[in-house]
Design a protein around this motif. Structure first.
Motif, PDB file in Angstrom:
ATOM      1  N   LYS A 128       0.802  -1.221   0.000  1.00 42.64           N
ATOM      2  CA  LYS A 128       0.000   0.000   0.000  1.00 42.64           C
ATOM      3  C   LYS A 128       0.836   1.273   0.000  1.00 42.64           C
ATOM      4  CE  LYS A 128      -4.205  -1.835   2.139  1.00 42.64           C
ATOM      5  NZ  LYS A 128      -5.164  -1.695   3.282  1.00 42.64           N
ATOM      6  N   MET A 129       1.910   1.284   0.766  1.00 45.89           N
ATOM      7  CA  MET A 129       2.691   2.525   0.869  1.00 45.89           C
ATOM      8  C   MET A 129       4.009   2.458   0.124  1.00 45.89           C
ATOM      9  SD  MET A 129       4.258   2.564   4.776  1.00 45.89           S
ATOM     10  CE  MET A 129       2.655   2.471   5.554  1.00 45.89           C
ATOM     11  N   GLY A 130       4.483   1.236  -0.172  1.00 40.14           N
ATOM     12  CA  GLY A 130       5.736   1.087  -0.887  1.00 40.14           C
ATOM     13  C   GLY A 130       6.906   0.860   0.048  1.00 40.14           C
ATOM     14  N   ALA A 131       7.769  -0.083  -0.322  1.00 38.59           N
ATOM     15  CA  ALA A 131       8.911  -0.412   0.535  1.00 38.59           C
ATOM     16  C   ALA A 131       9.863   0.767   0.674  1.00 38.59           C
ATOM     17  CB  ALA A 131       9.651  -1.625  -0.039  1.00 38.59           C
ATOM     18  N   ASP A 132      10.056   1.532  -0.412  1.00 36.38           N
ATOM     19  CA  ASP A 132      10.980   2.660  -0.328  1.00 36.38           C
ATOM     20  C   ASP A 132      10.464   3.763   0.580  1.00 36.38           C
ATOM     21  OD1 ASP A 132      12.984   1.624  -1.825  1.00 36.38           O
ATOM     22  OD2 ASP A 132      12.547   2.727  -3.659  1.00 36.38           O
ATOM     23  N   ASN A 168       6.257   6.939  14.622  1.00 36.50           N
ATOM     24  CA  ASN A 168       4.810   6.834  14.458  1.00 36.50           C
ATOM     25  C   ASN A 168       4.539   6.361  13.041  1.00 36.50           C
ATOM     26  OD1 ASN A 168       4.527   7.717  17.044  1.00 36.50           O
ATOM     27  ND2 ASN A 168       3.838   9.764  16.515  1.00 36.50           N
ATOM     28  N   PHE A 169       4.227   5.071  12.911  1.00 35.44           N
ATOM     29  CA  PHE A 169       4.147   4.407  11.611  1.00 35.44           C
ATOM     30  C   PHE A 169       2.692   4.234  11.194  1.00 35.44           C
ATOM     31  CE2 PHE A 169       3.960   0.647   8.910  1.00 35.44           C
ATOM     32  CZ  PHE A 169       4.978   0.903   8.003  1.00 35.44           C
ATOM     33  N   GLY A 170       2.416   4.538   9.944  1.00 34.04           N
ATOM     34  CA  GLY A 170       1.062   4.363   9.427  1.00 34.04           C
ATOM     35  C   GLY A 170       0.945   4.996   8.058  1.00 34.04           C
ATOM     36  N   PRO A 207       1.446   9.142   8.074  1.00 35.60           N
ATOM     37  CA  PRO A 207       2.846   9.583   7.988  1.00 35.60           C
ATOM     38  C   PRO A 207       3.518   9.182   6.685  1.00 35.60           C
ATOM     39  CG  PRO A 207       2.376   8.664  10.164  1.00 35.60           C
ATOM     40  CD  PRO A 207       1.176   8.392   9.323  1.00 35.60           C
ATOM     41  N   ALA A 208       3.159   8.010   6.156  1.00 36.83           N
ATOM     42  CA  ALA A 208       3.767   7.572   4.892  1.00 36.83           C
ATOM     43  C   ALA A 208       3.385   8.497   3.746  1.00 36.83           C
ATOM     44  CB  ALA A 208       3.344   6.141   4.574  1.00 36.83           C
TER      45      ALA A 208
END
Length: 638
Positions: free
Chosen positions: A324-328, A344-346, A349-350
């Protein structure tokens, strides 16, 4: 949890000491108190939490079953030993995975005597702990100072089988040091064990002979997992065989790769786990650190800062996040965060990170590709000498070299956050918002020429260098861009390229410094417009700038760009004697002052407007405004 508490009779002795129930085999506090008073530590429970044989009606019953509690209460009542029972709420330990209630149970374990902790502390002081903000060395030394003996055994089936054999006759124990030693001492079971890894159940089949003549069997315990983790610097590098002479060609000695330059792990619990284990084992093995630098980082939380867990529904599985957000994007989010702080991961923030960096870089790349294809730009054509290019070309190339310098230093110091933030600033502020935005007309020209070629060559060099510069952190984005930008003579992959080194001849310190002042002037001018709520499309007569030698030089050199950016007609650099550029002013907060001043509101406003205020007399003027009855006013700088 709500529990029923059993209270025994309180008996007063002649000494005035109270007698209460204590269970030395069922809790740490009771165990320690029992040791102080010489009480036998009776352990009534088996591994399943059921009472062992020999405990009457309780034998075989689960200690956590409510029916068992009621049985004990009835027995106490029948013996007239029960004083009272009560239900009350209190905290109670539960398994963090299955949430089952836990029981305290006394068991025999194996420990390492840690009287040699001083040696580990000496080795610890030779390590560089990062980031400095968490004071990692002090934390590790504090743990070593306060820790007790190291418990190394676990009552499990899977795990590292502890190589401890105990005699069935005299109870002597022996520690086996290698597979070869076990083979030579085995008296039975080796045939069944051979060919298997040294784990249960196969290693348990091997018996060895004791000095007393008895047979020795391996203890059923497995090792603490940190034993495995702590010995990795030696086991991975083949300590037992790569330290020998006459190694096969191409096989390095273990110490050629020792100690490691760098290790990293989350720090909240590792000062008493992996960090401690790896330091302790290396101290015992070689008396020196197994690594040079340790980077401890904080933990990952959800985007609101809460702990992630499946039960709360806020955990994000890796594959889902990568899709969904991409590994990079994830990699950049981790790398740009201060390691001393939680991430704060989600997806929120991505998305912010993607817009702040990835999209700006991709849009810059797309701008180049679109126009380069239309104009059939050839990166192999004869380059325009850098000295013949415009200031803006020479500036972006100069700042690119400074960025490379900065990046190499940041990597060498394991400071990825500093590197990432500087790359973000270069891409967003310098490349996208300034170089490309102010150079569009050069790429839009219908006719070919040296100036247009210089712009293409400059932007091409910036983009290909950025590909190599960001590849360690965002490998997929860098590779995608590289594959479309590379020449036939370039390496097939960006990951086969050397990390960039600064070209010193391209650095123009004065030009780069002047552009920093230019950016600051434009930023301050834009801020002044925003504060005054005057949009850029409305032209202004003049911009005044405080006195400074570097400001005058920049205005002389880049004045036209400042006028264009801020939509003003002229710039005036004030002289030293012209006084401060900003002056204080008192303003009424009308919504607060009007109800109290009523008809006097306008008079007070006029009085305040007429006041001549300087910084030294501001307090006196405020006091005067109060005396006028203006109980609601604000100060501002204009």
């Amino acid at each position: 949890r709500r529990s029923k508490v059993i209270t025994a009779d309180f008996v007063t002795l002649d000494t005035g000491t109270g007698i209460v129930h204590i269970a030395p085999g069922c809790g740490q506090e009771d165990f320690q108190l029992g040791r102080e008073h010489g009480l036998p530590p009776i352990a009534p429970l088996d591994e399943a939490g059921a009472f062992l044989p020999g405990f009457g009606e309780l034998s075989g019953k689960s200690a956590s079953d409510a029916a068992t509690t009621e049985l004990i209460i009835e027995q106490l009542k029948s013996k007239n030993l029960l004083f009272a029972t009560e239900l009350y709420s209190h905290s109670y330990p539960h398994c963090w995975r299955c949430k089952m209630e836990l029981l305290f149970r006394l068991v025999d374990e194996w420990f390492i005597d840690m009287k040699w902790r001083g040696e580990i502390m000496d080795v610890t002081r030779q390590v560089r702990f990062l980031p400095e903000a968490i004071n990692g060395m002090a934390r590790e030394l504090k743990w070593l100072e306060q820790m007790r003996d190291w418990m190394i055994s676990k009552k499990r089936f899977w795990g590292l089988a502890l190589p401890i054999w105990v005699c069935e006759n005299c109870s002597t124990f022996d520690v086996i040091g290698s597979r070869e030693e076990l083979r030579t001492r085995a008296v039975e079971g080796w045939d069944q064990f051979e060919g298997h890894t040294p784990h249960r159940p196969w290693v348990d089949l091997v018996k060895i002979r004791c000095q007393c003549g008895g047979k020795m069997s391996r203890i059923p315990d497995v090792g603490n997992p940190w034993l495995d983790a702590g010995i990795v610097p030696y086991s991975t590098m083949g300590y037992n065989y790569r330290g020998k002479e006459n190694l096969p060609p191409g096989v390095p000695r273990w110490d050629e790769w020792f100690p490691a330059d760098f290790i990293t792990e989350s720090f909240p619990g590792q000062f008493r786990n992996w960090f401690y284990a790896i330091l302790a084992m290396s101290t015992m093995m070689e008396g020196r650190p197994p690594f040079k630098t340790l980077l401890g980082h904080a933990t990952v939380r959800d985007e609101r800062g809460d702990i992630m867990s499946k039960s709360k529904g806020n955990a994000i599985e890796f594959n889902e996040a990568a899709d969904k957000m991409g590994a990079d994007v994830m990699r950049w989010l981790y790398a740009r965060t201060n390691p001393a702080q939680n991430i704060n991961f989600g997806y929120g923030p991505a998305n912010e990170i993607r817009a702040k960096f990835h999209l700006k870089l991709w849009n810059s790349y797309a701008f180049f590709v679109n126009y380069a294809r239309l104009d059939r730009f050839d990166p192999d054509e004869t380059p325009i000498p850098v000295n013949d290019r415009q200031d803006i070309d020479r500036w972006i190339l100069s700042d690119l070299q400074l960025l490379i310098r900065y990046a190499r230093k940041a990597f060498e110091e394991y400071d990825l956050m500093r590197y990432c933030l500087e790359v973000e600033r270069f891409v967003a502020d310098k490349l996208s918002n300034w170089y490309i935005r102010r150079n569009r007309r050069r790429f839009w020209k219908s006719e070919q020429g040296s100036d247009k070629s210089a712009a293409y060559q400059t932007l091409y060099e910036v983009l290909t260098t950025l590909c190599r510069l960001i590849a360690p952190v965002v490998p997929f984005l860098a590779e995608t861009m590289w594959q479309n930008l590379r020449r036939e003579t370039d390496p097939e992959s960006v990951h086969l390229c050397d990390f960039p080194s600064a070209t010193e001849s391209l650095i123009d310190q004065q030009l780069s410094a002047d552009m920093e002042v230019l950016f600051k002037l434009v930023t301050l001018g834009s801020a002044a417009r925003n504060e005054a709520k005057i949009k850029v499309r409305q032209p202004l007569a003049e911009m005044r700038v405080g006195p400074a030698a570097e400001v005058q030089a920049v205005v002389d050199r880049f004045g036209a760009q400042i006028l264009d950016e801020l939509n003003i007609r002229r710039i005036q650099v004030t002289s030293d004697g012209s006084g401060p550029m900003r002056r204080p002013r008192l303003l009424l907060v009308k919504k607060n002052a009007a109800p109290k001043l009523g008809a006097r509101l306008k008079a007070v406003e006029d009085e305040l407007a007429a006041l001549a205020i300087d910084r030294d007399s501001l307090a006196r003027q405020i006091a005067r405004a109060y005396r006028l009855g203006a109980h609601g006013f604000a100060t501002g700088m204009v």
